[in-house]
Design a protein around this motif. Structure first.
Motif: not given
Length: 150
Positions: A52-65
């Motif tokens: 289920m989608t949620e408030d996006i502000e609850q999630f952190q930004f991520e990166v991949h190498k």
């Protein structure tokens, strides 16, 4: 549509789109089991998710190498935020096994709404966060994330 920062654009990354497209065209995306599957070493694997989608502000930004993220919406709708033109420094918080590092929220980023049948290719080192509800409404999403290696 292809969205990229000109300075970061690597045409070799986008050549991998054909492999992702062929995979999705030749499988029944509704029958791919949840979790990690179709593993081809470090070059390719499929991660099937339902949530289920949620408030996006609850999630952190991520990166991949090591891998590009190819997000494909099988069903539902979600917001994904992506920043370009940023070069994160991979530090001790980088998880080599999962190829992920969480980073601070960028000052500038783009909000992208994906609907059923849409895809988004996120480049390595591009901060992003997913699972966001659209217009304040949570909905169920079935998504395939193809991890495309170097």
């Amino acid at each position: 549509m292809l969205y990229a920062n000109l300075e970061e654009f690597n045409k070799n990354d986008y050549l991998k789109l054909d492999k992702a497209r062929n995979f999705l065209k030749n499988v029944d995306v509704n029958k791919i089991p949840l979790g990690k599957s179709n593993i081809e070493g470090d070059d390719f694997y499929c991660q099937t998710l339902e949530y289920m989608t949620e408030d996006i502000e609850q999630f952190q930004f991520e990166v991949h190498k090591k891998r590009l993220d190819f997000h494909y919406i099988v069903d539902g709708q979600e917001e994904i935020d992506v920043a370009t033109g940023i070069t994160p420094n991979f530090n001790d918080n980088y998880n080599l096994e999962r190829d992920i590092m969480y980073v601070k929220k960028p000052l500038h980023y783009n909000k992208i709404i994906l609907n059923k049948g849409d895809f988004l290719l996120i480049g390595m080192h591009e901060p992003h966060r997913t699972n966001g509800m659209v217009n304040g409404t949570a909905n169920k999403v079935r998504k395939i994330v193809l991890k495309l290696g170097q």
